[in-house]
Design an enzyme around this catalytic site. Structure first.
Site, short mmCIF file in Angstrom:
data_model
loop_
_atom_site.label_atom_id
_atom_site.label_comp_id
_atom_site.label_asym_id
_atom_site.label_seq_id
_atom_site.Cartn_x
_atom_site.Cartn_y
_atom_site.Cartn_z
N ASP A 125 0.94 -1.22 -0.14
CA ASP A 125 -0.32 -0.11 -0.19
C ASP A 125 0.94 1.12 -0.48
OD1 ASP A 125 1.28 -0.53 2.58
OD2 ASP A 125 -1.31 -0.87 3.07
N ASN A 180 -7.15 -2.62 14.66
CA ASN A 180 -8.89 -2.70 14.32
C ASN A 180 -8.70 -4.41 13.00
OD1 ASN A 180 -7.66 -1.66 11.88
ND2 ASN A 180 -8.99 -0.35 11.58
N HIS A 227 -7.12 -4.51 10.26
CA HIS A 227 -6.55 -4.68 8.87
C HIS A 227 -5.75 -4.67 8.72
CE1 HIS A 227 -4.52 -0.18 9.41
NE2 HIS A 227 -3.89 -0.64 9.76
N GLU A 260 -10.01 -2.35 5.33
CA GLU A 260 -10.56 -1.86 7.14
C GLU A 260 -12.09 -2.79 6.87
OE1 GLU A 260 -8.84 0.18 8.56
OE2 GLU A 260 -7.43 1.37 8.20
C1 F6R Z 1 1.71 -2.17 6.45
C2 F6R Z 1 0.08 -1.78 6.00
C3 F6R Z 1 -0.05 -2.04 8.11
C4 F6R Z 1 0.80 -2.12 8.75
C5 F6R Z 1 -0.47 -2.61 10.26
C6 F6R Z 1 0.19 -2.22 10.83
O1 F6R Z 1 1.91 -1.95 5.18
O2 F6R Z 1 -0.47 -2.52 5.31
O3 F6R Z 1 -1.80 -2.76 7.43
O4 F6R Z 1 0.90 -3.63 8.47
O5 F6R Z 1 -1.46 -1.49 9.85
O6 F6R Z 1 1.46 -1.68 11.53
P1 F6R Z 1 1.91 -1.29 12.76
O7 F6R Z 1 3.40 -2.65 12.32
O8 F6R Z 1 2.52 -0.12 12.04
O9 F6R Z 1 1.91 -2.51 13.46
#
Ligand code: F6R
Length: 241
Positions: free
Chosen positions: A67, A136, A138, A143
């Site tokens: 992303d 959450n 995701h 989401e």
């Molecule tokens: C990042 C992504 C997000 C993260 C998620 C966890 O490319 O796609 O879904 O994997 O938000 O983020 P952290 O590792 O910072 O807790």
């Protein structure tokens, strides 16, 4: 889903790097899907160390990231493009032309998503996709409540995700409201999936993800339907299981 509980973040990172390296040893021209966020930083560092030690050669791989914020310029320090080059790509021998991230600067984001998806297909699909998970549930920017079938698409960030990611920006208002993200449909097509989860704050969502119920409210729960997923958790993240 196979889950492996690691003692701590370092052990999880090391094990994650072995899974990635093993994929490249087995298939030097692997197509690898990468993620950003705080969780995989340790794993990228381990992979860089392995590369510097002559243990793994990334010259044949093709990379696709999950992303990118939208709109976002590549040179912005909080862009995922910057993150990946700063922490990983610049320190290994991946070929620049084989690195792909969704284009946060595209004038037609919809078209950019379609092109991204086509490019993944033309490269033969993703061999190993690395994932993290949001508090959450995701995955990438899929989401809660989003369709589980979509491919790479333009998506609105939830307030929860904006709040979680604000820690990387000067203030919450600076966090972009949209992103280009691989969809759950794209992610589920990967041949293998490696998910890293660390920290106590993820324990409640980990419990939901492994509950046996598949629901769009916890996008990660859909991974229960994939036949080759390895989840590496540290003890804190696994504490609710
Ligand atoms: C990042 C992504 C997000 C993260 C998620 C966890 O490319 O796609 O879904 O994997 O938000 O983020 P952290 O590792 O910072 O807790």
């Amino acid at each position: 889903m196979k889950r492996i509980i690691c003692k701590n973040y370092d052990e999880m990172s090391r094990l994650g790097s072995y899974v990635c390296a093993e994929q490249v040893w087995r298939k030097p021209n692997s197509v690898l899907g990468f993620a950003t966020g705080s969780t995989p930083m340790g794993m990228y560092k381990c992979l860089v160390d392995m590369y510097k030690g002559g243990m793994v050669d990334f010259s044949g791989i093709t990379a696709f990231n999950l992303d990118e914020y939208y709109p976002m310029s590549k040179s912005h320090e909080q862009s995922y493009d910057y993150y990946m080059w700063d922490r990983f790509f610049a320190h290994i021998n991946v070929k620049r032309e084989n690195v792909n991230l969704p284009n946060g600067g595209a004038s037609d984001p919809q078209k950019a998503c379609e092109e991204y998806e086509n490019k993944i297909r033309l490269c033969g699909g993703i061999d190993l996709q690395l994932l993290g998970i949001g508090n959450n549930g995701h995955i990438a920017f899929n989401e809660p409540g989003d369709s589980l079938r979509v491919r790479t698409h333009v998506t609105e960030l939830t307030e929860n995700t904006i709040a979680a990611n604000a820690r990387f920006f000067e203030c919450r208002d600076d966090v972009p409201r949209r992103a280009l993200s691989m969809g759950m449909g794209s992610i589920m097509q990967a041949r293998r999936i490696l998910m890293l989860i660390s920290g106590k704050s993820k324990a409640p969502v980990v419990k939901q993800m492994f509950s046996g119920v598949v629901t769009p409210q916890i996008p990660a729960s859909v991974l229960q339907l994939h036949n080759d997923v390895v989840v590496l958790l540290d003890e804190a993240a696994a504490s609710g299981l």
